[in-house]
Design a protein around this motif. Structure first.
Motif, PDB file in Angstrom:
ATOM      1  N   THR A   1       1.822  -0.484  29.248  1.00  0.00           N
ATOM      2  CA  THR A   1       0.646   0.334  29.564  1.00  0.00           C
ATOM      3  C   THR A   1      -0.366   0.310  28.427  1.00  0.00           C
ATOM      4  OG1 THR A   1       1.985   1.777  30.956  1.00  0.00           O
ATOM      5  CG2 THR A   1      -0.121   2.667  30.189  1.00  0.00           C
ATOM      6  N   VAL A   2       0.101   0.493  27.202  1.00  0.00           N
ATOM      7  CA  VAL A   2      -0.795   0.503  26.044  1.00  0.00           C
ATOM      8  C   VAL A   2      -1.453  -0.861  25.866  1.00  0.00           C
ATOM      9  CG1 VAL A   2      -0.890   0.718  23.527  1.00  0.00           C
ATOM     10  CG2 VAL A   2       0.376   2.391  24.862  1.00  0.00           C
ATOM     11  N   LYS A   3      -0.697  -1.932  26.058  1.00  0.00           N
ATOM     12  CA  LYS A   3      -1.268  -3.278  25.924  1.00  0.00           C
ATOM     13  C   LYS A   3      -2.374  -3.518  26.944  1.00  0.00           C
ATOM     14  CE  LYS A   3       1.409  -6.792  24.446  1.00  0.00           C
ATOM     15  NZ  LYS A   3       2.531  -7.750  24.482  1.00  0.00           N
ATOM     16  N   LEU A   4      -2.227  -2.979  28.145  1.00  0.00           N
ATOM     17  CA  LEU A   4      -3.276  -3.120  29.153  1.00  0.00           C
ATOM     18  C   LEU A   4      -4.549  -2.385  28.735  1.00  0.00           C
ATOM     19  CD1 LEU A   4      -1.244  -2.709  32.464  1.00  0.00           C
ATOM     20  CD2 LEU A   4      -2.336  -4.799  31.619  1.00  0.00           C
ATOM     21  N   LEU A   5      -4.387  -1.252  28.083  1.00  0.00           N
ATOM     22  CA  LEU A   5      -5.539  -0.449  27.657  1.00  0.00           C
ATOM     23  C   LEU A   5      -6.211  -0.997  26.405  1.00  0.00           C
ATOM     24  CD1 LEU A   5      -4.059   3.130  28.165  1.00  0.00           C
ATOM     25  CD2 LEU A   5      -5.772   1.991  29.583  1.00  0.00           C
ATOM     26  N   ARG A   6      -5.390  -1.447  25.422  1.00  0.00           N
ATOM     27  CA  ARG A   6      -5.949  -1.821  24.122  1.00  0.00           C
ATOM     28  C   ARG A   6      -5.707  -3.265  23.718  1.00  0.00           C
ATOM     29  NH1 ARG A   6      -4.061   3.120  20.369  1.00  0.00           N
ATOM     30  NH2 ARG A   6      -2.198   2.923  21.576  1.00  0.00           N
ATOM     31  N   LYS A   7      -4.949  -4.008  24.477  1.00  0.00           N
ATOM     32  CA  LYS A   7      -4.595  -5.404  24.185  1.00  0.00           C
ATOM     33  C   LYS A   7      -3.590  -5.547  23.051  1.00  0.00           C
ATOM     34  CE  LYS A   7      -7.597  -6.871  27.195  1.00  0.00           C
ATOM     35  NZ  LYS A   7      -7.197  -6.606  28.524  1.00  0.00           N
ATOM     36  N   THR A   8      -3.281  -4.490  22.353  1.00  0.00           N
ATOM     37  CA  THR A   8      -2.277  -4.521  21.287  1.00  0.00           C
ATOM     38  C   THR A   8      -1.630  -3.154  21.169  1.00  0.00           C
ATOM     39  OG1 THR A   8      -1.863  -4.985  18.945  1.00  0.00           O
ATOM     40  CG2 THR A   8      -3.952  -3.939  19.473  1.00  0.00           C
ATOM     41  N   ILE A   9      -0.411  -3.128  20.677  1.00  0.00           N
ATOM     42  CA  ILE A   9       0.244  -1.836  20.470  1.00  0.00           C
ATOM     43  C   ILE A   9       0.113  -1.385  19.019  1.00  0.00           C
ATOM     44  CG2 ILE A   9       1.858  -2.116  22.371  1.00  0.00           C
ATOM     45  CD1 ILE A   9       4.008  -2.789  20.247  1.00  0.00           C
ATOM     46  N   PHE A  10      -0.435  -2.260  18.191  1.00  0.00           N
ATOM     47  CA  PHE A  10      -0.565  -1.954  16.769  1.00  0.00           C
ATOM     48  C   PHE A  10      -2.012  -1.608  16.424  1.00  0.00           C
ATOM     49  CE2 PHE A  10       3.031  -4.882  17.087  1.00  0.00           C
ATOM     50  CZ  PHE A  10       4.005  -4.091  16.522  1.00  0.00           C
ATOM     51  N   ILE A  11      -2.168  -0.599  15.614  1.00  0.00           N
ATOM     52  CA  ILE A  11      -3.481  -0.200  15.124  1.00  0.00           C
ATOM     53  C   ILE A  11      -3.420  -0.301  13.604  1.00  0.00           C
ATOM     54  CG2 ILE A  11      -5.161   1.673  14.961  1.00  0.00           C
ATOM     55  CD1 ILE A  11      -3.915   2.769  17.578  1.00  0.00           C
ATOM     56  N   PRO A  12      -4.293  -1.108  13.003  1.00  0.00           N
ATOM     57  CA  PRO A  12      -4.226  -1.269  11.541  1.00  0.00           C
ATOM     58  C   PRO A  12      -4.534   0.040  10.816  1.00  0.00           C
ATOM     59  CG  PRO A  12      -6.022  -2.584  12.478  1.00  0.00           C
ATOM     60  CD  PRO A  12      -5.343  -1.894  13.607  1.00  0.00           C
ATOM     61  N   PHE A  13      -3.831   0.217   9.735  1.00  0.00           N
ATOM     62  CA  PHE A  13      -4.067   1.362   8.865  1.00  0.00           C
ATOM     63  C   PHE A  13      -4.790   0.836   7.639  1.00  0.00           C
ATOM     64  CE2 PHE A  13      -2.969   4.226   5.401  1.00  0.00           C
ATOM     65  CZ  PHE A  13      -3.290   5.449   5.951  1.00  0.00           C
ATOM     66  N   LEU A  14      -6.012   1.299   7.424  1.00  0.00           N
ATOM     67  CA  LEU A  14      -6.807   0.800   6.310  1.00  0.00           C
ATOM     68  C   LEU A  14      -6.414   1.509   5.018  1.00  0.00           C
ATOM     69  CD1 LEU A  14     -10.264   0.666   8.125  1.00  0.00           C
ATOM     70  CD2 LEU A  14      -8.586  -1.177   7.817  1.00  0.00           C
ATOM     71  N   LEU A  15      -6.114   0.706   4.018  1.00  0.00           N
ATOM     72  CA  LEU A  15      -5.769   1.235   2.708  1.00  0.00           C
ATOM     73  C   LEU A  15      -6.997   1.207   1.816  1.00  0.00           C
ATOM     74  CD1 LEU A  15      -2.453  -0.754   2.254  1.00  0.00           C
ATOM     75  CD2 LEU A  15      -2.683   1.639   2.907  1.00  0.00           C
ATOM     76  N   LYS A  16      -7.088   2.171   0.928  1.00  0.00           N
ATOM     77  CA  LYS A  16      -8.226   2.177   0.009  1.00  0.00           C
ATOM     78  C   LYS A  16      -7.870   1.347  -1.224  1.00  0.00           C
ATOM     79  CE  LYS A  16      -6.853   6.509  -2.139  1.00  0.00           C
ATOM     80  NZ  LYS A  16      -7.244   7.844  -2.531  1.00  0.00           N
ATOM     81  N   ASN A  17      -8.890   0.759  -1.840  1.00  0.00           N
ATOM     82  CA  ASN A  17      -8.683   0.063  -3.109  1.00  0.00           C
ATOM     83  C   ASN A  17      -8.542   1.110  -4.192  1.00  0.00           C
ATOM     84  OD1 ASN A  17      -8.799  -2.665  -2.360  1.00  0.00           O
ATOM     85  ND2 ASN A  17     -11.012  -2.526  -2.120  1.00  0.00           N
TER      86      ASN A  17
ATOM     87  N   ASN B   1      -0.404   1.608  -6.253  1.00  0.00           N
ATOM     88  CA  ASN B   1      -0.177   0.203  -5.928  1.00  0.00           C
ATOM     89  C   ASN B   1       1.303  -0.148  -5.860  1.00  0.00           C
ATOM     90  OD1 ASN B   1      -2.804  -1.147  -5.540  1.00  0.00           O
ATOM     91  ND2 ASN B   1      -3.217  -0.198  -7.526  1.00  0.00           N
ATOM     92  N   THR B   2       2.117   0.470  -6.687  1.00  0.00           N
ATOM     93  CA  THR B   2       3.566   0.259  -6.620  1.00  0.00           C
ATOM     94  C   THR B   2       4.106   0.783  -5.292  1.00  0.00           C
ATOM     95  OG1 THR B   2       3.778   0.403  -9.024  1.00  0.00           O
ATOM     96  CG2 THR B   2       5.775   0.767  -7.730  1.00  0.00           C
ATOM     97  N   ALA B   3       3.658   1.973  -4.901  1.00  0.00           N
ATOM     98  CA  ALA B   3       4.103   2.553  -3.630  1.00  0.00           C
ATOM     99  C   ALA B   3       3.679   1.670  -2.448  1.00  0.00           C
ATOM    100  CB  ALA B   3       3.539   3.963  -3.468  1.00  0.00           C
ATOM    101  N   ILE B   4       2.442   1.191  -2.468  1.00  0.00           N
ATOM    102  CA  ILE B   4       1.954   0.306  -1.401  1.00  0.00           C
ATOM    103  C   ILE B   4       2.790  -0.965  -1.360  1.00  0.00           C
ATOM    104  CG2 ILE B   4       0.008  -1.116  -0.613  1.00  0.00           C
ATOM    105  CD1 ILE B   4      -0.313   1.943  -0.157  1.00  0.00           C
ATOM    106  N   SER B   5       3.108  -1.502  -2.510  1.00  0.00           N
ATOM    107  CA  SER B   5       3.931  -2.710  -2.589  1.00  0.00           C
ATOM    108  C   SER B   5       5.306  -2.477  -1.958  1.00  0.00           C
ATOM    109  CB  SER B   5       4.079  -3.136  -4.050  1.00  0.00           C
ATOM    110  OG  SER B   5       4.904  -4.257  -4.159  1.00  0.00           O
ATOM    111  N   PHE B   6       5.924  -1.348  -2.263  1.00  0.00           N
ATOM    112  CA  PHE B   6       7.236  -1.016  -1.693  1.00  0.00           C
ATOM    113  C   PHE B   6       7.148  -0.850  -0.174  1.00  0.00           C
ATOM    114  CE2 PHE B   6       8.716   0.986  -5.928  1.00  0.00           C
ATOM    115  CZ  PHE B   6       9.191  -0.248  -6.370  1.00  0.00           C
ATOM    116  N   ILE B   7       6.093  -0.216   0.296  1.00  0.00           N
ATOM    117  CA  ILE B   7       5.922  -0.015   1.738  1.00  0.00           C
ATOM    118  C   ILE B   7       5.789  -1.368   2.435  1.00  0.00           C
ATOM    119  CG2 ILE B   7       4.326   0.863   3.501  1.00  0.00           C
ATOM    120  CD1 ILE B   7       3.767   3.229   1.513  1.00  0.00           C
ATOM    121  N   ILE B   8       4.957  -2.246   1.883  1.00  0.00           N
ATOM    122  CA  ILE B   8       4.782  -3.572   2.496  1.00  0.00           C
ATOM    123  C   ILE B   8       6.089  -4.349   2.471  1.00  0.00           C
ATOM    124  CG2 ILE B   8       3.619  -5.805   2.211  1.00  0.00           C
ATOM    125  CD1 ILE B   8       1.142  -4.153   1.263  1.00  0.00           C
ATOM    126  N   ASP B   9       6.821  -4.296   1.363  1.00  0.00           N
ATOM    127  CA  ASP B   9       8.119  -4.983   1.295  1.00  0.00           C
ATOM    128  C   ASP B   9       9.085  -4.449   2.338  1.00  0.00           C
ATOM    129  OD1 ASP B   9       7.296  -6.616  -0.762  1.00  0.00           O
ATOM    130  OD2 ASP B   9       8.292  -5.457  -2.347  1.00  0.00           O
TER     131      ASP B   9
END
Length: 76
Positions: free
Chosen positions: A42-58, A65-73
């Motif tokens: 259902t969500v894919k029909l509405l938005r074409k994807t089920i993932f919504i990017p989360f924008l990180l600040k610089n 940055n260490t925390a972001i690195s751990f999350i990505i890993d």
């Protein structure tokens, strides 16, 4: 709910879960999985994807940055 019926349902689920793992990938999905797949469809029909990017600040902060690195890993 009757305690015996509750215990029987619990044992039935445990048995099905073991059968599912032993026979994977040739298994019938659990009801909750079927609902999940339907929601994804259902969500894919509405938005074409089920993932919504989360924008990180610089940020120059080392701990940030260490925390972001751990999350990505962890996600990878």
């Amino acid at each position: 709910m009757d305690e015996r019926l509750e215990k029987m349902n619990d044992n039935d689920f445990k048995r099905k879960r073991i059968e599912y793992l032993n026979n994977w990938p040739n298994v019938e999905p659990f009801e909750i999985e079927k609902k999940y797949y339907e929601n994804v469809k259902t969500v894919k029909l509405l938005r074409k994807t089920i993932f919504i990017p989360f924008l990180l600040k610089n940020e120059e902060d080392a701990e940030y940055n260490t925390a972001i690195s751990f999350i990505i890993d962890a996600i990878e």
